[in-house]
Each structure stands twice: as C-alpha cells, then as structure tokens.
Design a protein around this motif. Structure first.
Motif, short mmCIF file in Angstrom:
data_model
loop_
_atom_site.label_atom_id
_atom_site.label_comp_id
_atom_site.label_asym_id
_atom_site.label_seq_id
_atom_site.Cartn_x
_atom_site.Cartn_y
_atom_site.Cartn_z
N TYR A 75 17.86 51.50 -66.21
CA TYR A 75 17.31 51.89 -64.92
C TYR A 75 16.59 53.25 -65.02
O TYR A 75 16.22 53.83 -64.01
N ALA B 248 11.53 49.56 -65.54
CA ALA B 248 10.93 48.52 -64.70
C ALA B 248 11.46 47.14 -65.06
O ALA B 248 11.62 46.27 -64.19
N GLU C 161 14.96 46.75 -63.57
CA GLU C 161 14.86 46.56 -62.12
C GLU C 161 14.44 45.13 -61.78
O GLU C 161 14.98 44.51 -60.85
N ALA C 162 13.49 44.59 -62.52
CA ALA C 162 13.01 43.22 -62.27
C ALA C 162 14.11 42.20 -62.53
O ALA C 162 14.27 41.24 -61.76
N GLY D 50 6.85 46.93 -72.03
CA GLY D 50 6.97 48.07 -71.13
C GLY D 50 5.82 49.06 -71.30
O GLY D 50 4.66 48.70 -71.51
N GLY E 275 4.32 41.86 -66.90
CA GLY E 275 4.83 43.02 -66.18
C GLY E 275 4.02 44.27 -66.45
O GLY E 275 4.39 45.36 -66.01
N THR E 276 2.91 44.13 -67.17
CA THR E 276 2.11 45.29 -67.58
C THR E 276 0.64 45.18 -67.19
O THR E 276 -0.12 46.14 -67.36
N ALA F 170 6.65 42.92 -54.62
CA ALA F 170 6.28 43.14 -56.02
C ALA F 170 5.89 41.82 -56.65
O ALA F 170 6.25 40.74 -56.15
#
Length: 392
Positions: free
Chosen positions: A41, A47, A50-51, A232, A262-263, A302
């Motif tokens: 976290y 991220a 969190e997802a 990430g 996610g990027t 999101a």
C-alpha cells in the motif's frame, strides 16, 4: 440427591452435549471470517495492492458482504514489497491476528517468504498476483493457492508468438529480482524452443528506473525486437524512455502484459503498438467482463485492470468455496477441497484450478491501440502451468 438437583444436572449435561455438537462450525456462525491482506500500500507497487484489494472487496460486496453467511473482517498489513519483512508480517497475521485466510502478495520475493511461512501453519494462503513458479511448484502446499498466473504462462507463450511473428534475434531486459529473472527465462524457453536466439539478457538493479545506458546498448545491438518484464512505475518509465530513445519504430517492444496493464494512462502515446501477452484484457467481450468493468468503475471511479480482476476472482473463489462449506473455516481439509473444486466464470474467461492449485486459463495476445489493450488473438487456450517440482 434431590430430584431438582438431578434434573438440573441432567439439563447441564444435555446443554454441554448440545454445545459440543455445535462446535466448532456452529460456534463460528456469528463470528466474522477474518481475511488478512498482505499487499503493498506504499511504494512502487502501491497502486497494484489497492486494485487487488478493491477487486476482492467488490466480489464479496456482491455477495451481501458475507462469506458462507458470515460477516467479513479485513486485517490489513502493508507488505511494502519488502521480502525481508515477509516472515514477520505473515507471523503477525497467522499467529497474532489468527486470520482464516492470507491474501497476498504482489512481489515475488515477498511471495517466497510467505509460502515458506505458510508451510508452518494451516492458514490458507491465496496469491492474487506474484507469478513466482515455486509457490505452486517445488514449494507447493495443500493450503497454498494462486488466482493470478505464473511468469511461465505469459512469457513462454510470448516466446512462441515472437518467433511466429518473424523475430529470430531478441534482447531481453528486466529488474534483477526473482520474478523478473524467471519471466525472462520462461520467454527464452519458449522462444529458443521455437528456434530463436537471445542476443543479450540485461538485468537492472531493483527498483532502479534509470534505463538510458541499457537503451543505448539495445540500439547498438540492433535486435529484431526487445522483450521486457516491468510493472507499475517501472513499466511506465521504461515504455516512455524506450519511445523517447526512438527505438520503438525500428525495434518492436514486446512484453508480459503487466508492462501495459494499469499503466496506459501514464504511458500515453509511448505505449501505442506495444504487444503483450496476458491472461486478461479490459476489452474482452464477455458478459462477466462487461459486468465487472462497469461495477468496478461505478464503485471506485477507476479503470479496471488485471490486478483488480485477480482480486475480484480471489473474492469470488472465497464466496464459492465458503458457500459450499456453509461458512465453516475450522475444517481445513474440507475447505481446501472446496477451494480445489472452484470453477469461475471470470472476466478473464473460464478459470479452474490444477492439482498444484494454479489457475488453468486462456492467455491473450494484446496490442495497445488508442490507449487500450486490444485482444488480437487467443495465444493459448486453457493453459496450465507445468508446476515443476510440485508433489502434493
């Protein structure tokens, strides 16, 4: 002895017998199922943690926030993606907090420590991301499951795809840590089995994101393509630097799907045209995925991504298994059997579990088009990891 005393004694005995008959499962009815989250976290993987957490909670929320009719309590530990803290964090969750399940981690180095600790406890551990093969390979255990992938599934598949697309000499690059090295090895296996050659393997100290010297070396080598594993913040930086160096047009960039999942928002134009292989894409056209993408966006404002899906499927796995056991978490053998039998109609497509407790799933070839990972082919269907060294 007076009749009243005898009568009271009999009721006392009957009461104790009834309580014994109810234990331990019935005694749990009103107690929450304790779900321990050992995810990052903070730091470069925050991220992702969190997802995964969001996806997990969404799946359980869709089941009235219950597991097997029992409420749920989350116990959260920041793994910090720090492998050295893994044994201590795992011990705190299993021995201190006495959780029923440990969900985590993201980082493969942390996974190694988690799995070694899981071998010393009966707490069921479910890995929602880390692709380290050993977890469901030579270190496999009845109480360890994975809902994500192994590096082998995605990277080995891309090795075959790369050769089929005409590439014969490829350079590879990743961070110098267990997950990165394993991913590059799996790509090399698939690519060289098909007939290709690895020109050079470059390993960057983790979590360094200064790539210029490596890009200069790539330009001088002139490979047919480059294959990489980054995720990430590192993935964002590498893709943008690769584009800025002017390499993308002359040397196609290939990767494990985590390179662009996610990027994409942060990578922008630099990611256009990048090819990846992964077990999910937000653009998959199936009913489960359409529902998930909409529900995730509405709940968290999101974009859904592969990390969220892996968390979601972990939640769905718990819902299904505890539904079968009636919420009983005390009977570990019965609970493990229920988990082994889970079959998911996942946003990623059909998912079941191998004898090594690893997901059997499709692997998709994706291309970044207009800022989205678009599926252009199913590169492997119902692919199981070889689970080398597993003997359960």
């Amino acid at each position: 002895m007076k009749r009243s005393s005898v009568k009271n004694t009999m009721f006392g005995i009957l009461g104790l017998a009834a309580m014994a008959a109810l234990s331990p499962a019935a005694a749990q009815d009103k107690d929450p199922v304790k779900v321990g989250l050992m995810l990052p976290y903070s730091g470069t993987y925050a991220a992702l943690g969190e997802a995964i957490t969001n996806g997990l909670k969404l799946a359980i929320q869709e089941n009235n926030n219950e597991l097997g009719g029992r409420p749920v309590e989350y116990v959260v530990v920041d793994s910090e993606a720090d492998a050295s803290k893994s044994p201590q964090n795992m011990s705190q969750l299993t021995k201190g907090d006495k959780v029923d399940f440990v969900i985590g981690p993201v980082h493969s180095g942390v996974a190694m420590g988690m799995v070694k600790m899981a071998r010393q406890t009966d707490a069921i551990t479910i890995i929602p991301n880390a692709g380290l093969a050993a977890a469901t390979g030579q270190l496999c255990r009845p109480n360890v499951f994975r809902t994500s992938f192994t590096m082998w599934q995605n990277a080995h598949t891309m090795g075959k795809v790369a050769y089929d697309r005409g590439h014969r000499n490829i350079a590879t690059i990743s961070w110098n840590y267990a997950g990165g090295k394993e991913d590059l090895a799996a790509f090399e296996e698939g690519f060289t089995e098909a007939g290709g050659e690895i020109m050079n393997q470059m390993l960057v100290p983790f979590p360094q994101t200064e790539f210029q010297s490596y890009l200069t070396e790539i330009a001088s080598m002139k490979p047919d393509a480059v294959y990489t594993f980054f995720a990430g913040g590192g993935a964002v930086k590498f893709v943008k630097d690769y584009h800025a160096a002017g390499l993308k047009d002359s040397v196609p960039l290939l990767g494990s799907g985590f390179l662009t999942d996610g990027t994409l928002q942060a990578q922008g134009e630099a990611a256009e045209g990048v090819l990846t292989t992964l077990h999910y894409a937000v653009t998959l056209d199936n009913e489960a995925n359409r529902h998930f993408v909409e529900a995730y966006s509405e709940e968290f404002d999101a974009r859904a991504d592969v990390y969220a899906v892996q968390g979601y499927d972990t939640g769905k796995m718990l819902v299904q298994a505890l539904g079968k056991t009636g919420g009983n978490t005390a009977d570990k053998e019965g609970l493990i059997k229920a988990l082994e039998g889970v079959k998911l109609d996942s946003p990623r497509g059909p998912v079941s579990f191998s004898s090594a407790h690893h997901p059997i799933q499709n692997i998709y070839l994706r291309e970044v088009k207009d800022g989205r990972n678009v599926v252009i082919a199913t590169a492997a269907e119902a692919l199981a990891d070889p689970a080398r060294g597993c003997s359960m």
